[in-house]
Structures are given as C-alpha cells and as structure tokens.
Design an enzyme around this catalytic site. Structure first.
Site, PDB file in Angstrom:
ATOM      1  N   GLU A 107       0.884  -1.177   0.000  1.00 21.95           N
ATOM      2  CA  GLU A 107       0.000   0.000   0.000  1.00 21.95           C
ATOM      3  C   GLU A 107       0.913   1.215   0.000  1.00 21.95           C
ATOM      4  OE1 GLU A 107      -3.132   0.054  -0.344  1.00 21.95           O
ATOM      5  OE2 GLU A 107      -3.569  -2.056  -0.054  1.00 21.95           O
ATOM      6  N   CYS A 110      -2.554   9.206   2.200  1.00 26.82           N
ATOM      7  CA  CYS A 110      -2.212   8.591   0.914  1.00 26.82           C
ATOM      8  C   CYS A 110      -3.319   8.846  -0.095  1.00 26.82           C
ATOM      9  CB  CYS A 110      -1.972   7.100   1.091  1.00 26.82           C
ATOM     10  SG  CYS A 110      -3.316   6.252   1.917  1.00 26.82           S
TER      11      CYS A 110
HETATM   12  P1  NDP Z   1       8.135   5.200   4.688  1.00 29.11           P
HETATM   13  O1  NDP Z   1       8.192   4.440   3.433  1.00 29.11           O
HETATM   14  O2  NDP Z   1       9.236   6.118   5.012  1.00 29.11           O
HETATM   15  O3  NDP Z   1       8.029   4.199   5.945  1.00 29.11           O
HETATM   16  C1  NDP Z   1       6.987   3.266   6.065  1.00 29.11           C
HETATM   17  C2  NDP Z   1       7.385   2.250   7.103  1.00 29.11           C
HETATM   18  O4  NDP Z   1       8.497   1.493   6.632  1.00 29.11           O
HETATM   19  C3  NDP Z   1       7.812   2.846   8.430  1.00 29.11           C
HETATM   20  O5  NDP Z   1       7.395   2.019   9.490  1.00 29.11           O
HETATM   21  C4  NDP Z   1       9.325   2.829   8.295  1.00 29.11           C
HETATM   22  O6  NDP Z   1       9.985   2.840   9.522  1.00 29.11           O
HETATM   23  C5  NDP Z   1       9.523   1.496   7.615  1.00 29.11           C
HETATM   24  N1  NDP Z   1      10.824   1.341   6.958  1.00 29.11           N
HETATM   25  C6  NDP Z   1      11.755   2.282   6.664  1.00 29.11           C
HETATM   26  N2  NDP Z   1      12.809   1.707   6.028  1.00 29.11           N
HETATM   27  C7  NDP Z   1      12.540   0.391   5.945  1.00 29.11           C
HETATM   28  C8  NDP Z   1      13.225  -0.736   5.391  1.00 29.11           C
HETATM   29  N3  NDP Z   1      14.411  -0.615   4.773  1.00 29.11           N
HETATM   30  N4  NDP Z   1      12.643  -1.940   5.461  1.00 29.11           N
HETATM   31  C9  NDP Z   1      11.422  -2.095   6.043  1.00 29.11           C
HETATM   32  N5  NDP Z   1      10.727  -1.076   6.593  1.00 29.11           N
HETATM   33  C10 NDP Z   1      11.271   0.152   6.537  1.00 29.11           C
HETATM   34  O7  NDP Z   1       6.738   5.930   4.672  1.00 29.11           O
HETATM   35  P2  NDP Z   1       6.170   6.958   5.726  1.00 29.11           P
HETATM   36  O8  NDP Z   1       6.116   6.378   7.084  1.00 29.11           O
HETATM   37  O9  NDP Z   1       6.909   8.219   5.521  1.00 29.11           O
HETATM   38  O10 NDP Z   1       4.652   7.095   5.254  1.00 29.11           O
HETATM   39  C11 NDP Z   1       4.287   7.948   4.245  1.00 29.11           C
HETATM   40  C12 NDP Z   1       4.089   7.186   2.953  1.00 29.11           C
HETATM   41  O11 NDP Z   1       3.146   6.156   3.163  1.00 29.11           O
HETATM   42  C13 NDP Z   1       3.506   8.059   1.875  1.00 29.11           C
HETATM   43  O12 NDP Z   1       4.096   7.784   0.629  1.00 29.11           O
HETATM   44  C14 NDP Z   1       2.043   7.659   1.855  1.00 29.11           C
HETATM   45  O13 NDP Z   1       1.376   7.935   0.677  1.00 29.11           O
HETATM   46  C15 NDP Z   1       2.137   6.217   2.162  1.00 29.11           C
HETATM   47  N6  NDP Z   1       0.875   5.728   2.712  1.00 29.11           N
HETATM   48  C16 NDP Z   1       0.138   4.855   1.957  1.00 29.11           C
HETATM   49  C17 NDP Z   1      -1.072   4.412   2.411  1.00 29.11           C
HETATM   50  C18 NDP Z   1      -1.859   3.406   1.613  1.00 29.11           C
HETATM   51  O14 NDP Z   1      -2.708   2.751   2.194  1.00 29.11           O
HETATM   52  N7  NDP Z   1      -1.629   3.244   0.334  1.00 29.11           N
HETATM   53  C19 NDP Z   1      -1.629   4.862   3.693  1.00 29.11           C
HETATM   54  C20 NDP Z   1      -0.783   5.749   4.408  1.00 29.11           C
HETATM   55  C21 NDP Z   1       0.438   6.160   3.910  1.00 29.11           C
HETATM   56  P3  NDP Z   1      10.528   4.226  10.107  1.00 29.11           P
HETATM   57  O15 NDP Z   1       9.398   5.210  10.079  1.00 29.11           O
HETATM   58  O16 NDP Z   1      10.889   3.844  11.473  1.00 29.11           O
HETATM   59  O17 NDP Z   1      11.667   4.672   9.228  1.00 29.11           O
END
Ligand code: NDP
Length: 522
Positions: A254, A288
């Site tokens: 997602e 999102c």
């Molecule tokens: P990120 O991609 O930065 O992070 C998402 C999650 O992945 C966090 O828990 C993050 O941890 C974790 N993460 C970071 N690096 C890694 C890795 N190498 N391997 C595995 N997990 C990792 O997204 P954001 O948190 O900034 O969220 C915003 C994004 O999410 C936007 O693009 C938004 O559109 C999307 N989104 C999509 C939705 C949907 O349903 N389609 C709903 C809500 C948001 P940490 O934060 O600790 O770095």
C-alpha cells in the site's frame, strides 16, 4: 516548534515505554507541535525481531485452529477494550502525530470499525466454496482458505492506528498472528495498542509490536513471517520487496498516491469545493488518498477557485481544536516547501498559503492555480496541505491529465451527467463519485492501488483473503469408464479425444449449443 523526530539514543528519561528486549539502544518519540519528548522505546534488533516472530508462530498455531466464532468473540473483546480507552488513544495520537483531537478520535473510530467488520465477515469470506468440476463431472471441486501463519505489518506515521489496523484486523480474523512494526515517529500509540491486546487476547503474543527505525522494518521483512503487509512510500516498498525476496515471502504493497479530482461544468460547485478542501487538507494533507490535484472545467474554474479559497480561509491552523494540526515529519516539510517553490518558480499563482507560509511544524493551507504537469506539485506526492487546481477544456483532457501519473491509488469525480463513465475511465484502485475518500470509509470495499501506488488489497472480503492461503481440492466422488488421469486406457483413446474436441470445443452440436446459450444469456 520542532517537527517530530525519533532518534536512537542510549539514554532514556523516566517516561520510557516499550517492551524490554535486552537492547541498550532506545528510540525517542517527540511531540511534533511542541518538540517535547514524549518517551523512549526499545530498538528491536534483527535477533529481537526473529524472536518475536518465533513467539508469534506458536500463537498462530493455536489461533488458527480456533473457530470463527471464538476468534470473533476475542476480536470483539479487543475492540471493546480499545473503545473504552478511546480518549487515551486519541490523546497519544494527538500528541505523537500532531493531528487535532477531532481527527485523532475519528481515526480511533475508523480503526475500531475495521475490527468489527473483519470479525463479522471472516466466516462468510473464508467459507469453503464449491466450483463446477466441468469435464471431470465425477469430482467435487472446492476452494478453501487457510491461515498463513504470521503476518508482518509495517505501518506509516500519518494514520498510525487506522492504516495498520486495516491489515491487522483482517489478518487476525483470518487466523494469523501479527508482528507490527510502527513508524519510528509513532511508536507509543502502537505500544499502547499492544498492551491492550496483551490483556484481552487469551493467547500471549498474538499481536506484538516491534519498535525501531528502518532497520527493524528491514529485519521484519527478512524474517520468517509468512506475509508482509507494507504501507509507506514506493521507495521503501521496493526495499521491503527486495528483503522479502530472500525467503520468497509474499508482500502486499500500500504505497503513495497523487489522487486527482475532476470537476465538470455541471457539478455542484459548492459541494465540489467543500470536498476538494476536505480531501486536500484533512490530516494536513498527510493522507495517501488526499486530493493532490484538481482538474476543473474552464467554464466554472474561476468560480470554483473563489469558493475553495473562501472555504480555506475559514480554517484554523494549530491548537487542540484546529482544523489542521502540526506536520508530523520534518523531512516531509522540506518536500512540501520544495514542491511549492518549484511551482511558484514555474509560474503557479498562490491564492492562500504558499512557500512563505511555513512556520516551524505548521503549514498554512495553500491553494494554487496556473499549474501544469511540468511542476513537481502535479506529478510527485506532496503529502501536505496543498490544493493545486488546473483548468481544463474538456472531460477528455481532464481524464488524460488525471491518468498522467505513475501513481493510481484513489480518485474523485464531481459531475452530474457523466460521473460514472468518468469514474470508469480513471486509472486508480478506487474512485469516489460526488464525494472524496468515501471508499476508504466503506469497510467492505477493497482498498489499494495500481502502478506506484502498489498492489494487493486490504479491507473487505478481498482484504481478508489476502491474509489466507488458497487451497484447491478435487475429490473423486465416483469412477467413470474413461479415466483421464491414468495410463491404463481402454479402446481407441486418440479417436475418442478427437471426437470430444470437436463436440465440446469445435463445431460439434454440444459446443454450438453451449455458445448459443451463452449468447442468449448475454
Ligand atoms: P516510509 O516508506 O518512510 O516508511 C513506512 C514504514 O516502513 C515505516 O514504518 C518505516 O519505519 C519502515 N521502513 C523504513 N525503512 C525500511 C526498510 N528498509 N525496510 C522495512 N521497513 C522500513 O513511509 P512513511 O512512514 O513516511 O509514510 C508515508 C508514505 O506512506 C507516503 O508515501 C504515503 O502515501 C504512504 N501511505 C500509503 C497508504 C496506503 O494505504 N496506500 C496509507 C498511508 C500512507 P521508520 O518510520 O521507522 O523509518
């Protein structure tokens, strides 16, 4: 004000939270509106994550054998316990994420709805189904659904409860255990939910939270989970897929969006403006499925802009009762400023807000016109309180521009005559007609996107089946004289097969009668 951040630290103040996993390093969580330290949590190492997954596997073995009714009862108890703590959960959400109280409470309510819906549909959605056995008429053919084992859920910071719950509730209802890695910006809310789960579920370790930064998420993606449900950016999604590929772990993605809204000249202008304002600015645009670009018929463009600007000027930014809260992530503020500056440099007109209206972790809602697809603001995910409005000459031009995106998550159309046909032509996983984001609030609708917005679906029956293993069973009920699955054939088999091909699939009588019947039915 300081934007929210979470930093690894070896020290912890007295307000520390988190499970004890033996790690010395801790992660701090701050209030994005005030910069205040809210607490610190453990940073789970890869070994800690593997241990959590191993414990979850034990829980899953028993949970998967429970009846649907038993699982539903326990999910109900979990929901009731969360509802009883709704104010506390909303307060943590408000302080840790920055969203106003009303939005925090709305998010808690939406999450509870997922738990109720998932518990309610699981038995029907996962019931064994009989399908036609076709040529093998002596067989009983069934499709059955089985729990996967352990689902790893990696969640974002913008909707830190509701988004993960859109996976967690359905994964649990389908008989799986869950290990959840929340964003490093919002670990405290996840730990609070884990605490409530621990005291309501009879089995220990059914829902565990592993806190930490990206490395902890990467460890979960590499671990022995049976599926990863990831919500976040496309860039991180690709890293998760690579990590999961090591064990061929299936993934559900997602990802981000760049949702378009189309407004035609016969649309209800005031309602469309109200929806654009809500869709673009709720959660301070950090959604999102936020409306990130609006295409408006030239006949009504100026009046539409006037109405949007009027409504935006009525909004309050900041404060517990504000319409827009603090931005959660400092990194995101830089992206928004960059998009705004790029747009202004390339000729966009600023009606409210703009790049100069960013102060600390607050951004004044911004309305832009005279925008085009040469600007980042129209093609890249902004994830902030910005409504860029582009004038279009025709419905075809509006659809062409709306579909001119690598993303394809949600979309919206405001029109009278042609609303449904426009909706059908929009390349997106979801479309709201004469509304915005409504698809996200209808639990029975599958949620997900196409292109860089990801794949797989959460919510509803499709969502619950994402967390199941599909099994096909063919059971022989009686024997026929001609057995296709045997070398011990009687008579002239090639001759019989030629006859069957002609009769069943060629111009034989049975084949033609079948074709005719289908045409009559159509
Ligand atoms: P990120 O991609 O930065 O992070 C998402 C999650 O992945 C966090 O828990 C993050 O941890 C974790 N993460 C970071 N690096 C890694 C890795 N190498 N391997 C595995 N997990 C990792 O997204 P954001 O948190 O900034 O969220 C915003 C994004 O999410 C936007 O693009 C938004 O559109 C999307 N989104 C999509 C939705 C949907 O349903 N389609 C709903 C809500 C948001 P940490 O934060 O600790 O770095």
């Amino acid at each position: 004000m300081v934007a929210a951040m979470a930093t690894p630290s070896t020290t912890s103040n007295g307000t520390s939270n988190g499970t004890s996993n033996g790690s010395q390093e801790r992660l701090s969580s701050y209030n994005p509106a005030t910069g205040d330290l809210l607490g610190s949590v453990a940073i789970f190492s890869a070994a800690d994550v593997d241990a959590a997954v191993a414990r979850a596997k034990i829980a899953a073995e028993t949970w998967s054998t429970r009846s649907f009714a038993t699982r539903a009862n326990e999910l109900d108890a979990f929901r009731h316990a969360l509802a009883a703590e709704a104010d506390k959960l909303a307060d943590i959400l408000h302080r840790e994420n920055g969203k106003p109280e009303l939005e925090a409470l709305t998010e808690v309510m939406m999450s509870l709805g997922h738990l109720k819906h998932a518990a309610g549909i699981a038995e029907k959605a996962l019931a064994t189904k009989k399908v036609s056995s076709g040529l093998l008429a002596n067989f009983r053919a069934t499709i059955s659904y089985h729990a996967l084992g352990v689902v790893g859920v990696i969640g974002p910071w913008n909707f830190p409860i509701n988004t993960p719950m859109g996976s967690i509730a359905y994964a649990l209802a389908a008989g799986n255990a869950v290990v959840w890695k929340p964003s490093e910006l919002t670990p405290l809310i996840a730990l609070e939910i884990e605490k409530i789960a621990a005291r309501t579920f009879a089995l220990p370790d059914l829902l565990q939270v592993v806190t930490g930064a990206g490395a902890t998420g990467a460890a979960l993606a590499k671990s022995a989970v049976n599926k990863i449900s990831f919500t976040g950016s496309a860039a991180t999604g690709k890293r998760v897929m690579l990590a999961a590929a090591e064990r061929l772990t299936p993934v559900l993605m997602e990802l981000g969006g760049k949702d378009a809204m189309i407004v035609t000249d016969d649309a209800d202008l005031e309602k469309a403006a109200e929806a654009a304002v809500y869709g673009g600015l709720s959660n301070a645009g950090q959604a999102c499925v936020a409306i990130e670009r609006v295409y408006v018929s030239d006949a009504i463009h100026d009046r539409f802009v006037e109405e949007v600007v009027k409504q935006v000027k009525e909004l309050k930014v900041g404060g517990d009762d504000g319409h827009l809260g603090a931005m959660t992530s400092e990194a995101q503020i830089h992206i928004i400023r960059d998009h705004l500056e790029d747009a202004v440099k390339k000729g966009a007109k600023v009606h409210t807000g703009g790049p100069g209206a960013i102060s600390g972790s607050y951004i004044q809602p911004t309305v832009l016109t005279n925008v085009n697809h040469e600007m980042k603001i129209m093609v890249e995910e902004t994830f902030g309180p910005v409504i860029p409005i582009q004038k279009v000459k025709s419905i075809d031009e509006a659809i062409r521009l709306a579909n001119d995106s690598k993303f394809g998550l949600g979309s919206s159309v405001f029109a009278k005559k042609s609303a449904r046909s426009i909706a059908e032509r929009m390349r997106a996983g979801m479309t709201s007609i004469n509304s915005v984001m409504a698809f996200a609030g209808i639990y029975g609708l599958p949620f997900g996107g196409v292109g860089d917005s990801g794949f797989g679906r959460i919510h509803g029956e499709e969502g619950i089946r994402e967390f199941s293993r599909v099994k096909a069973t063919a059971e022989q009920s009686f024997s026929l004289p001609m057995n296709m699955m045997s070398f011990r054939q009687k008579g002239d088999m090639p001759k019989q097969l030629r006859g069957m091909i002609k009769n069943l699939y060629g111009d034989g009588i049975i084949s033609k009668a079948g074709d005719l019947l289908r045409k009559i039915r159509i």
